[in-house]
Design a protein around this motif. Structure first.
Motif, PDB file in Angstrom:
ATOM      1  N   ARG A  23      39.517 -37.951  27.709  1.00  0.00           N
ATOM      2  CA  ARG A  23      39.623 -39.200  28.418  1.00  0.00           C
ATOM      3  C   ARG A  23      40.910 -39.131  29.377  1.00  0.00           C
ATOM      4  O   ARG A  23      40.716 -39.927  30.605  1.00  0.00           O
ATOM      5  CB  ARG A  23      39.864 -40.370  27.499  1.00  0.00           C
ATOM      6  N   MET A  39      43.116 -39.638  34.643  1.00  0.00           N
ATOM      7  CA  MET A  39      42.031 -40.389  33.917  1.00  0.00           C
ATOM      8  C   MET A  39      40.806 -39.682  34.167  1.00  0.00           C
ATOM      9  O   MET A  39      40.463 -39.360  35.528  1.00  0.00           O
ATOM     10  CB  MET A  39      42.144 -41.830  34.171  1.00  0.00           C
ATOM     11  N   LYS A  43      35.628 -42.743  33.090  1.00  0.00           N
ATOM     12  CA  LYS A  43      36.300 -43.695  32.022  1.00  0.00           C
ATOM     13  C   LYS A  43      37.486 -44.774  32.498  1.00  0.00           C
ATOM     14  O   LYS A  43      37.993 -44.491  33.426  1.00  0.00           O
ATOM     15  CB  LYS A  43      37.163 -42.604  31.114  1.00  0.00           C
ATOM     16  N   THR A  44      37.428 -45.585  31.731  1.00  0.00           N
ATOM     17  CA  THR A  44      38.332 -46.784  31.937  1.00  0.00           C
ATOM     18  C   THR A  44      39.401 -46.789  31.110  1.00  0.00           C
ATOM     19  O   THR A  44      39.358 -46.334  29.937  1.00  0.00           O
ATOM     20  CB  THR A  44      37.563 -48.044  32.196  1.00  0.00           C
ATOM     21  N   SER A  45      40.549 -47.077  31.574  1.00  0.00           N
ATOM     22  CA  SER A  45      42.008 -47.026  30.695  1.00  0.00           C
ATOM     23  C   SER A  45      41.778 -48.152  29.863  1.00  0.00           C
ATOM     24  O   SER A  45      41.396 -49.275  29.843  1.00  0.00           O
ATOM     25  CB  SER A  45      43.271 -46.890  31.904  1.00  0.00           C
ATOM     26  N   THR A  48      46.962 -51.036  30.242  1.00  0.00           N
ATOM     27  CA  THR A  48      47.235 -51.230  31.680  1.00  0.00           C
ATOM     28  C   THR A  48      48.509 -50.293  32.314  1.00  0.00           C
ATOM     29  O   THR A  48      48.848 -49.688  31.234  1.00  0.00           O
ATOM     30  CB  THR A  48      48.208 -52.622  31.838  1.00  0.00           C
ATOM     31  N   GLN A  49      48.697 -50.053  33.424  1.00  0.00           N
ATOM     32  CA  GLN A  49      49.544 -49.103  33.981  1.00  0.00           C
ATOM     33  C   GLN A  49      51.036 -49.599  33.245  1.00  0.00           C
ATOM     34  O   GLN A  49      51.681 -48.227  32.913  1.00  0.00           O
ATOM     35  CB  GLN A  49      49.773 -49.094  35.306  1.00  0.00           C
ATOM     36  N   GLU A  52      50.684 -48.099  29.862  1.00  0.00           N
ATOM     37  CA  GLU A  52      50.782 -46.696  29.617  1.00  0.00           C
ATOM     38  C   GLU A  52      52.476 -46.223  29.840  1.00  0.00           C
ATOM     39  O   GLU A  52      52.585 -45.308  29.347  1.00  0.00           O
ATOM     40  CB  GLU A  52      49.978 -46.215  30.786  1.00  0.00           C
TER      41      GLU A  52
END
Length: 125
Positions: A23, A39, A43-45, A48-49, A52
């Motif tokens: 991912r 990423m 795929k979606t995280s 949130t940034q 992260e």
């Protein structure tokens, strides 16, 4: 020898391409700053940034905390956290931290194979 930014991008791209269930991959410095991250397309995280970045800072703090036991238990080879939505892996290189995530339903022997490959790819970091 410091690996240049373009070299880091190639490394995280190589990690992401190792398996279809990968991912996310990041190279983090000892202070927890993200040096390079990617990423997987499509795929979606799950974070949130900001989350992260906070998570990566904590990964670096945990490395420092684990060092305390290196003398008695030996150095950490890798860290594996299995969550409901994602598997998280951390490998410590000499000067950096490699953090990557994958889909959780991957067999453990596949994960171990990936860790071995990623250790080879990142051995000069």
């Amino acid at each position: 020898m410091a690996v240049k930014k373009t070299g880091l991008l190639l490394i995280v791209q190589k990690i992401i391409q190792l398996d279809s269930k990968m991912r996310f991959a990041a190279i983090i410095d000892p202070k927890g700053e993200i040096r390079e991250a990617i990423m997987k397309a499509g795929k979606t995280s799950l974070k949130t940034q900001k989350e992260e970045e906070h998570f990566c800072k904590q990964v670096a703090q945990r490395r420092a905390m684990r060092k305390e036991f290196d003398k008695s238990l030996g150095k950490v080879r890798y860290v594996h956290v299995e969550r409901e939505k994602v598997s998280q892996m951390v490998i410590y290189t000499k000067r950096n931290i490699v953090y990557f995530t994958m889909e959780p339903e991957m067999p453990i022997n596949t994960k171990i194979r990936l860790i071995t490959k990623i250790k080879k790819i990142t051995s000069n970091l």
